[in-house]
Motif scaffolding. Structure first.
Motif, PDB file in Angstrom:
ATOM      1  N   LEU A  32      35.921 -17.647  -4.811  1.00 12.17           N
ATOM      2  CA  LEU A  32      37.210 -17.359  -5.398  1.00 12.17           C
ATOM      3  C   LEU A  32      37.347 -16.145  -6.171  1.00 12.17           C
ATOM      4  CD1 LEU A  32      37.198 -21.115  -6.827  1.00 12.17           C
ATOM      5  CD2 LEU A  32      38.795 -20.187  -5.305  1.00 12.17           C
ATOM      6  N   ALA A  33      36.275 -15.454  -6.439  1.00 17.06           N
ATOM      7  CA  ALA A  33      36.328 -14.341  -7.288  1.00 17.06           C
ATOM      8  C   ALA A  33      36.818 -13.282  -6.330  1.00 17.06           C
ATOM      9  CB  ALA A  33      35.101 -13.949  -7.907  1.00 17.06           C
ATOM     10  N   ILE A  34      36.149 -13.131  -5.209  1.00 16.20           N
ATOM     11  CA  ILE A  34      36.532 -12.172  -4.081  1.00 16.20           C
ATOM     12  C   ILE A  34      37.929 -12.504  -3.603  1.00 16.20           C
ATOM     13  CG2 ILE A  34      36.277 -11.556  -1.770  1.00 16.20           C
ATOM     14  CD1 ILE A  34      33.211 -11.869  -2.368  1.00 16.20           C
ATOM     15  N   GLY A  35      38.330 -13.564  -3.547  1.00 11.56           N
ATOM     16  CA  GLY A  35      39.719 -13.878  -3.347  1.00 11.56           C
ATOM     17  C   GLY A  35      40.779 -13.433  -4.271  1.00 11.56           C
ATOM     18  N   HIS A  36      40.495 -13.450  -5.521  1.00 14.52           N
ATOM     19  CA  HIS A  36      41.264 -12.951  -6.630  1.00 14.52           C
ATOM     20  C   HIS A  36      41.313 -11.387  -6.719  1.00 14.52           C
ATOM     21  CE1 HIS A  36      42.364 -16.579  -8.731  1.00 14.52           C
ATOM     22  NE2 HIS A  36      41.336 -16.959  -9.033  1.00 14.52           N
ATOM     23  N   ILE A  37      40.170 -10.797  -6.393  1.00 16.20           N
ATOM     24  CA  ILE A  37      40.283  -9.101  -6.285  1.00 16.20           C
ATOM     25  C   ILE A  37      40.873  -9.085  -5.140  1.00 16.20           C
ATOM     26  CG2 ILE A  37      38.618  -7.421  -5.746  1.00 16.20           C
ATOM     27  CD1 ILE A  37      36.528  -8.886  -7.349  1.00 16.20           C
ATOM     28  N   VAL A  38      40.828  -9.512  -3.931  1.00 16.46           N
ATOM     29  CA  VAL A  38      41.490  -8.957  -2.643  1.00 16.46           C
ATOM     30  C   VAL A  38      43.072  -9.455  -2.689  1.00 16.46           C
ATOM     31  CG1 VAL A  38      41.963  -9.524  -0.325  1.00 16.46           C
ATOM     32  CG2 VAL A  38      39.566  -9.468  -1.310  1.00 16.46           C
ATOM     33  N   THR A  39      43.373 -10.353  -3.381  1.00 11.28           N
ATOM     34  CA  THR A  39      44.934 -10.742  -3.663  1.00 11.28           C
ATOM     35  C   THR A  39      45.693  -9.922  -4.736  1.00 11.28           C
ATOM     36  OG1 THR A  39      44.412 -12.720  -5.060  1.00 11.28           O
ATOM     37  CG2 THR A  39      44.821 -12.870  -2.625  1.00 11.28           C
ATOM     38  N   SER A  40      44.853  -9.511  -5.561  1.00  7.81           N
ATOM     39  CA  SER A  40      45.386  -8.746  -6.538  1.00  7.81           C
ATOM     40  C   SER A  40      45.760  -7.043  -6.132  1.00  7.81           C
ATOM     41  CB  SER A  40      44.571  -8.657  -7.956  1.00  7.81           C
ATOM     42  OG  SER A  40      43.235  -7.916  -7.623  1.00  7.81           O
ATOM     43  N   ILE A  41      44.941  -6.588  -5.276  1.00  6.68           N
ATOM     44  CA  ILE A  41      45.225  -5.477  -4.792  1.00  6.68           C
ATOM     45  C   ILE A  41      46.733  -5.267  -4.128  1.00  6.68           C
ATOM     46  CG2 ILE A  41      44.593  -3.611  -3.026  1.00  6.68           C
ATOM     47  CD1 ILE A  41      41.813  -4.775  -3.599  1.00  6.68           C
ATOM     48  N   PRO A  42      47.253  -6.038  -3.241  1.00  2.00           N
ATOM     49  CA  PRO A  42      48.449  -5.983  -2.937  1.00  2.00           C
ATOM     50  C   PRO A  42      49.598  -6.170  -3.948  1.00  2.00           C
ATOM     51  CG  PRO A  42      47.446  -7.540  -1.475  1.00  2.00           C
ATOM     52  CD  PRO A  42      46.482  -7.185  -2.612  1.00  2.00           C
ATOM     53  N   MET A  43      49.295  -6.780  -4.985  1.00  2.00           N
ATOM     54  CA  MET A  43      50.172  -6.955  -6.134  1.00  2.00           C
ATOM     55  C   MET A  43      50.483  -5.850  -6.895  1.00  2.00           C
ATOM     56  SD  MET A  43      49.179 -10.807  -7.577  1.00  2.00           S
ATOM     57  CE  MET A  43      49.043 -12.204  -6.568  1.00  2.00           C
ATOM     58  N   PHE A  44      49.254  -4.932  -7.038  1.00  2.00           N
ATOM     59  CA  PHE A  44      49.411  -3.582  -7.767  1.00  2.00           C
ATOM     60  C   PHE A  44      50.489  -2.605  -7.030  1.00  2.00           C
ATOM     61  CE2 PHE A  44      45.344  -5.259  -9.937  1.00  2.00           C
ATOM     62  CZ  PHE A  44      46.054  -5.080 -11.370  1.00  2.00           C
ATOM     63  N   LEU A  45      50.560  -2.932  -5.769  1.00  2.00           N
ATOM     64  CA  LEU A  45      51.389  -1.902  -4.924  1.00  2.00           C
ATOM     65  C   LEU A  45      53.021  -2.079  -5.385  1.00  2.00           C
ATOM     66  CD1 LEU A  45      49.704  -2.448  -1.529  1.00  2.00           C
ATOM     67  CD2 LEU A  45      49.302  -0.749  -3.352  1.00  2.00           C
ATOM     68  N   SER A  46      53.436  -2.868  -6.140  1.00  2.00           N
ATOM     69  CA  SER A  46      54.602  -2.829  -6.385  1.00  2.00           C
ATOM     70  C   SER A  46      54.858  -2.882  -7.933  1.00  2.00           C
ATOM     71  CB  SER A  46      55.414  -4.313  -5.824  1.00  2.00           C
ATOM     72  OG  SER A  46      55.025  -5.433  -6.336  1.00  2.00           O
ATOM     73  N   ILE A  47      55.959  -2.658  -8.440  1.00  2.00           N
ATOM     74  CA  ILE A  47      56.025  -2.581 -10.092  1.00  2.00           C
ATOM     75  C   ILE A  47      56.190  -4.039 -10.658  1.00  2.00           C
ATOM     76  CG2 ILE A  47      57.572  -1.866 -11.881  1.00  2.00           C
ATOM     77  CD1 ILE A  47      58.201   0.607 -10.280  1.00  2.00           C
ATOM     78  N   VAL A  48      56.769  -4.579  -9.879  1.00  2.00           N
ATOM     79  CA  VAL A  48      56.999  -6.166 -10.143  1.00  2.00           C
ATOM     80  C   VAL A  48      55.647  -7.097 -10.045  1.00  2.00           C
ATOM     81  CG1 VAL A  48      58.203  -8.507  -9.473  1.00  2.00           C
ATOM     82  CG2 VAL A  48      59.327  -6.136  -9.345  1.00  2.00           C
ATOM     83  N   GLY A  49      54.741  -6.540  -9.217  1.00  2.00           N
ATOM     84  CA  GLY A  49      53.605  -7.370  -9.322  1.00  2.00           C
ATOM     85  C   GLY A  49      52.356  -7.060 -10.047  1.00  2.00           C
ATOM     86  N   ILE A  50      52.494  -5.937 -10.680  1.00  4.99           N
ATOM     87  CA  ILE A  50      51.640  -5.342 -11.465  1.00  4.99           C
ATOM     88  C   ILE A  50      50.896  -6.347 -12.477  1.00  4.99           C
ATOM     89  CG2 ILE A  50      50.954  -3.836 -13.508  1.00  4.99           C
ATOM     90  CD1 ILE A  50      52.453  -1.722 -11.764  1.00  4.99           C
ATOM     91  N   PRO A  51      52.053  -6.931 -13.374  1.00  7.27           N
ATOM     92  CA  PRO A  51      51.651  -8.129 -14.307  1.00  7.27           C
ATOM     93  C   PRO A  51      51.031  -9.455 -13.597  1.00  7.27           C
ATOM     94  CG  PRO A  51      53.908  -7.377 -14.709  1.00  7.27           C
ATOM     95  CD  PRO A  51      53.232  -7.050 -13.427  1.00  7.27           C
ATOM     96  N   LEU A  52      51.283  -9.611 -12.480  1.00  9.05           N
ATOM     97  CA  LEU A  52      50.740 -10.679 -11.702  1.00  9.05           C
ATOM     98  C   LEU A  52      49.185 -10.353 -11.326  1.00  9.05           C
ATOM     99  CD1 LEU A  52      53.788 -11.876  -9.328  1.00  9.05           C
ATOM    100  CD2 LEU A  52      52.670 -12.906 -11.480  1.00  9.05           C
ATOM    101  N   GLY A  53      49.325  -9.151 -10.787  1.00  9.19           N
ATOM    102  CA  GLY A  53      47.744  -8.659 -10.325  1.00  9.19           C
ATOM    103  C   GLY A  53      46.933  -8.508 -11.612  1.00  9.19           C
ATOM    104  N   LEU A  54      47.490  -8.296 -12.933  1.00  3.42           N
ATOM    105  CA  LEU A  54      46.567  -8.140 -13.940  1.00  3.42           C
ATOM    106  C   LEU A  54      46.159  -9.750 -14.387  1.00  3.42           C
ATOM    107  CD1 LEU A  54      48.272  -5.734 -16.010  1.00  3.42           C
ATOM    108  CD2 LEU A  54      46.192  -5.475 -15.057  1.00  3.42           C
TER     109      LEU A  54
END
Length: 91
Positions: A32-54
């Protein structure tokens, strides 16, 4: 907004949650921890996704070691800490 508290358990609760957390990390926690890290990386690619990545990165600590934790609203933090200190007291 929510905050994670470490819960003080009654008699031997800390030992049982530690044993459970060790089993959890071996079985599913690290996936689960690896999954959270992997899915947060694409979220940081867009401005809208940065809060979701955090928020996704903040979920790592609760998905890695979930036992012995309690998620409470930040506005009730003082009340939750007072309740936590009263666990196990006999009046």
């Amino acid at each position: 907004m929510r905050t994670i508290l470490n819960v003080i358990w009654l008699l031997f609760g800390g030992a049982w949650s530690t044993i459970g957390n060790v089993i959890w990390v071996i079985v599913a926690g690290w996936w689960l921890a690896i999954g959270h890290i992997v899915t947060s990386i694409p979220m940081f690619l867009s401005i809208v996704g940065i809060p979701l990545g955090l928020a996704n990165l903040k979920m790592i600590q609760i998905s890695l070691l979930p036992l012995g934790k309690m998620i409470v609203p930040s506005d009730n933090l003082r009340f939750a800490k007072a309740q936590q200190s009263n666990i196990g007291r006999v009046e």
